[in-house]
Enzyme design. Structure first.
Site, PDB file in Angstrom:
ATOM      1  N   LYS A  19       5.589   5.649   6.354  1.00  0.00           N
ATOM      2  CA  LYS A  19       5.253   4.362   6.973  1.00  0.00           C
ATOM      3  C   LYS A  19       5.907   4.258   8.353  1.00  0.00           C
ATOM      4  O   LYS A  19       5.273   3.842   9.327  1.00  0.00           O
ATOM      5  CB  LYS A  19       5.723   3.215   6.063  1.00  0.00           C
ATOM      6  CG  LYS A  19       4.887   3.087   4.793  1.00  0.00           C
ATOM      7  CD  LYS A  19       5.569   2.256   3.702  1.00  0.00           C
ATOM      8  CE  LYS A  19       4.699   2.222   2.446  1.00  0.00           C
ATOM      9  NZ  LYS A  19       5.364   1.612   1.281  1.00  0.00           N
ATOM     10  N   GLN A  54      10.448  -1.824  -0.391  1.00  0.00           N
ATOM     11  CA  GLN A  54       9.786  -0.833  -1.238  1.00  0.00           C
ATOM     12  C   GLN A  54      10.027  -1.143  -2.715  1.00  0.00           C
ATOM     13  O   GLN A  54      11.140  -1.443  -3.136  1.00  0.00           O
ATOM     14  CB  GLN A  54      10.305   0.576  -0.883  1.00  0.00           C
ATOM     15  CG  GLN A  54       9.593   1.720  -1.567  1.00  0.00           C
ATOM     16  CD  GLN A  54       8.133   1.872  -1.156  1.00  0.00           C
ATOM     17  OE1 GLN A  54       7.741   1.535  -0.046  1.00  0.00           O
ATOM     18  NE2 GLN A  54       7.315   2.355  -2.069  1.00  0.00           N
ATOM     19  N   ASP A 111       2.867  -6.857   2.708  1.00  0.00           N
ATOM     20  CA  ASP A 111       2.528  -6.255   1.413  1.00  0.00           C
ATOM     21  C   ASP A 111       1.607  -7.158   0.591  1.00  0.00           C
ATOM     22  O   ASP A 111       0.996  -6.708  -0.380  1.00  0.00           O
ATOM     23  CB  ASP A 111       3.802  -6.039   0.590  1.00  0.00           C
ATOM     24  CG  ASP A 111       4.262  -4.596   0.581  1.00  0.00           C
ATOM     25  OD1 ASP A 111       3.414  -3.696   0.732  1.00  0.00           O
ATOM     26  OD2 ASP A 111       5.474  -4.376   0.410  1.00  0.00           O
TER      27      ASP A 111
END
Ligand code: GUN
Length: 292
Positions: free
Chosen positions: A51, A95, A118
């Protein structure tokens, strides 16, 4: 059988995003993403690196926080709050999954929904469920839907079976496929680990989204002749013939399933690159909104 090349489609999308990043930078706004990883899980580390790397390639600002597994809930929330207030950061990603002593829901709720690229914050989950176009949609299901659109797969009226019910993929995937409009209008069934005769349910799918997190779980008997199969799984398994002794496989037993399919995504090179492209797209979107 048609192989859906997620890597090539993602590269095309990244070129378009790059142009948007350039335009934003010309107006003095550089999209910025903060990626936070707690603990040393090797797969999570690889995702986070990837990422970060894509951000740099697009000329975006990125900040990577690799925190020890001993990080407390309070420390993590404090970092999120600092990032919420940081004008250089438009997207925040923590994460998943965090170590077990951390309450993931509480951390997600600490993220400013306007920076929740997200799409995990309850505000965005609700917006997706409501069909609000301002929602941040979770990157993996958004990438799957985009793949179907780019590959010219008709979802309207199709029976889509989503195998898996996670917050990250299965649930939002089902919502997207049943929404009105392009990439939606499907008849959706959600199957999971407790579904009775799961193979028969999957076999009724015109479009099968495999997101159950079990290596090569979907075998040929799960798939109707002429179905479209999207494989979300990324599972590392032992492979004595490989150099490092392991290989990546999806949730689909590709070799036996592919010959039955109208179209199928490979692993790697299918959904994975699309997830990252959608994260970049969401971050650019967040930057635009926060500066308008
Ligand atoms: N873990 C697996 N997929 C994802 C994702 O898309 N976002 C985050 N934050 N964690 C993940």
């Amino acid at each position: 059988m048609n192989l859906i090349n997620g890597k090539a489609i993602a590269q095309k999308i990244l070129l378009e995003i790059r142009a948007e990043v350039d335009a934003l930078k010309a107006r003095g706004h550089t999209p910025g993403l903060a990626v936070v990883l707690v603990g040393e899980d090797p797969a999570s580390r690889a995702y986070v690196r990837s990422k970060d790397k894509t951000c740099s390639e697009l000329g975006m600002f990125s900040q990577k926080f690799e925190l020890p597994a001993t990080t407390t809930q309070e420390e993590l929330v404090a970092l999120v709050e600092k990032l919420n207030a940081d004008p250089l950061i438009h997207g925040i990603l923590v994460q998943s999954p965090p170590p077990p002593h951390i309450n993931e829901a509480a951390v997600i709720e600490a993220i400013d929904p306007r920076k929740d690229v997200d799409g995990f914050h309850p505000v965005n989950v609700a917006k997706v469920a409501l069909g609000d176009p301002d929602a941040f949609v979770p990157c993996t299901p958004l990438g799957c839907q985009r793949l179907l659109l780019e590959a010219g797969i008709e979802t309207a009226g199709a029976h889509a079976v989503v195998l898996g019910r996670s917050m990250i993929v299965g649930k939002p995937m089902a919502l997207l496929l049943m929404q009105k409009g392009p990439g939606g209008d499907a008849t959706v069934t959600v199957a999971h680990s407790r579904t009775r005769d799961v193979a028969a349910v999957c076999r009724s799918a015109d479009i099968l989204i495999a997101a159950i997190g079990k290596p090569e779980f979907v075998t040929a008997d799960f798939v109707k002749e002429g179905a479209v199969v999207i494989d979300v799984g990324i599972n590392r398994v032992n492979d004595p013939t490989a150099k490092n002794g392991t290989k990546l496989v999806g949730d689909v037993a590709f070799a036996e399933v592919a010959p039955k399919c109208k179209a199928i995504t490979p692993v790697p090179g299918g959904v994975g690159p699309m997830t990252i492209a959608m994260l970049m797209q969401n971050t650019v979107q967040a930057c635009k909104r926060l500066n308008s």
